[in-house]
Design an enzyme around this catalytic site. Structure first.
Site, mmCIF file in Angstrom:
data_model
loop_
_atom_site.group_PDB
_atom_site.id
_atom_site.type_symbol
_atom_site.label_atom_id
_atom_site.label_comp_id
_atom_site.label_asym_id
_atom_site.label_seq_id
_atom_site.Cartn_x
_atom_site.Cartn_y
_atom_site.Cartn_z
ATOM 1 C CG HIS A 1 -2.152 -0.830 1.041
ATOM 2 N ND1 HIS A 1 -3.386 -0.297 0.757
ATOM 3 C CD2 HIS A 1 -2.327 -2.172 1.065
ATOM 4 C CE1 HIS A 1 -4.266 -1.268 0.624
ATOM 5 N NE2 HIS A 1 -3.655 -2.430 0.812
ATOM 6 N N PRO A 2 0.434 2.277 -0.693
ATOM 7 C CG PRO A 2 -0.803 3.801 -1.977
ATOM 8 C CD PRO A 2 -0.789 2.358 -1.506
ATOM 9 C CD GLN B 1 -3.531 8.359 -1.351
ATOM 10 O OE1 GLN B 1 -3.037 9.499 -1.288
ATOM 11 N NE2 GLN B 1 -2.806 7.254 -1.199
ATOM 12 C CB ILE C 1 -3.304 0.674 5.813
ATOM 13 C CG1 ILE C 1 -1.961 0.379 5.142
ATOM 14 C CG2 ILE C 1 -4.454 0.254 4.901
ATOM 15 C CD1 ILE C 1 -1.699 -1.104 4.920
ATOM 16 C CB ALA D 1 -11.247 2.218 4.594
#
Length: 470
Positions: A370-371, A391, A423, A425
């Site tokens: 994940h970025p 994002q 991380i 959501a």
């Protein structure tokens, strides 16, 4: 492909309102099974006598012999029961669907004429009233074809629908291939539904074995008309109330001339019909009428079925649901999947099972795939399409210089402490709530954050699936 064929989800939580004509709260399908003269009998070329659905308790076949008492009970259905029911239904102008055994119809021309004069739908109930379970597929296909031919010859029209009753595992597929407006060898729903049948879609209108007078001939069952009335009334009341809440359903009632046609049993049916007709918003309809309405109001939808895809197509479609971790989709494809996994919740369960059962190092790899939030990849426009969209939806693509600096500082500190990116959501959050969570979670121990991050990864996967599947 390891695929489970049974459909145990159906409409699930997405059941449509039927939208019956005139805003009816319930559709009632009265079905009269006409089997007399089509049952097992050595006169018909069978090995023995009939033993199913009669008033003879504990009946068993008589190999090589005629069973006079059994024949007499079936004869009653044709001679007396049918006409008593015909008078009841025509007096009330009630539409009826007949499940007509083709060989029985051929032996009952006056009854067929009466059905047609009343405007009843005469559907096919097979060539003979016998078990199909042990038939070879080729034999059953031939019997279906002969039933259609004989039915057309006797009634002057091809049957619009089909119900075998004593069916085999092949019956639904074979009758769907034969091209009827509807088929009814199913008891799995309160609404019609579509199934794929080669190049076309086949409508299934589920039937009933409990709101059915056959319970007079089985144990446990009804022994008096009042019991039958009570069960029908309770079913009606429940479905009628659901219809008032925007969940209109259908109610099938199964009848047999030799059973409900007896005076004491008929009284319970008559009492129910009077009760139902005393309510507004009740649509009595033939199954053909229901099929035509459903085809207009709820035509089959061409939706992608993930579980029908080959491995390469499946991975191409869902390999990115878990960020840069196509191996999860590869392993999920090999699971025992079925119709229940063709929804967002169902497919998510399959993917999450793989993720949860993976080694810690594999799950850590998913987290590290994940970025950073609003990090260098975002600035360089090197995020995946999903991450870019997510994002941006939280406003992370429009930060002030101070906000960007804060995110950069938190990203670096979080990675240094825990060994994987922060991380969350983002679709569930705003820019402000993300920053608050970031500030709070950075001080957690790594094990807590590992579990939290894994849960957030699963949440992100669910949101991505919901965007593309029901």
């Amino acid at each position: 492909m390891n695929r489970y064929p049974r459909n145990m989800i159906g409409y699930g939580p997405r059941a449509p309102d039927a939208g019956w004509p005139g805003g009816a709260r319930i559709a009632i399908s009265v079905v009269l099974n006409y089997e007399e003269g089509g049952e097992n009998n050595i006169l018909h070329g069978d090995a023995g006598s009939e033993a199913f659905l009669s008033d003879i308790a504990g009946a068993s076949p008589w190999p090589g012999q005629r069973h006079w008492n059994m024949e007499s009970l079936y004869d009653y259905g044709a001679r007396a029961g049918f006409w008593r029911l015909h008078r009841l239904f025509t007096a009330q102008s009630l539409p009826v669907t007949v499940y007509g055994v083709a060989s029985a119809l051929a032996r009952s021309p006056e009854q067929v004429a009466a059905m047609q004069a009343a405007g009843w739908e005469i559907a096919s109930h097979g060539l003979k009233w016998v078990e199909h379970r042990d038939m070879a597929e080729a034999e059953e296909r031939a019997q279906i074809a002969e039933a259609i031919r004989l039915h057309t010859e006797v009634t002057g029209a091809r049957p619009t629908g089909w119900y075998t009753g004593r069916c085999s595992v092949n019956t639904v597929r074979l009758t769907a291939e034969a091209g009827f407006d509807w088929i009814s060898d199913a008891y799995d729903d309160d609404l019609p539904y579509w199934i794929p049948a080669g190049e076309r879609d086949q409508l299934v209108i589920p039937y009933t074995l409990e709101a059915n007078d056959m319970r007079y001939a089985t144990a446990p069952g009804y022994i008096e008309g009042e019991q039958f009335f009570t069960y029908l009334k309770d079913t009606f009341d429940t479905l009628y109330a659901e219809g008032a809440e925007g969940q209109a359903k259908m109610f099938s009632i199964g009848l047999h001339c030799r059973l409900i046609g007896r005076p004491g049993k008929l009284a319970g049916l008559k009492r129910f019909l009077d009760y139902a007709r005393g309510h507004e918003g009740v649509w009595f309809a033939r199954r053909l009428d229901i099929a035509r309405h459903w085809a207009r109001a709820h035509p089959p939808e061409l939706t992608e079925r993930p579980t029908a895809l080959g491995k390469a197509a499946f991975v191409a479609a869902y390999g990115g649901i878990f960020e840069h971790s196509a191996w999860i989709a590869e392993r999920a494809w090999a699971l025992e999947l079925g119709p229940a996994h063709d929804s967002a919740a169902g497919l998510h369960n399959a993917l999450a099972r793989v993720f949860r059962s993976a080694s810690r190092d594999e799950r850590l790899g998913v987290l590290r795939a994940h970025p950073d939030l609003a990090g260098k990849l975002a600035q360089a426009r090197r995020l995946t399409e999903d991450s870019t969209r997510e994002q941006a939806g939280a406003g992370l693509d429009a930060l002030t210089d101070a906000e960007r600096a804060k995110f950069t500082e938190l990203n670096a500190a979080y990675m240094a402490k825990h060994g994987f990116p922060f991380i969350i959501a983002v679709k569930d959050n705003t820019k402000a709530s993300i920053l608050r969570a970031f500030t709070l979670r950075i001080d957690n121990d790594t094990e807590t954050e590992f579990a939290t991050a894994c849960a957030q990864v699963e949440r992100i996967a669910m949101l991505r699936l919901k965007a593309i599947l029901p």
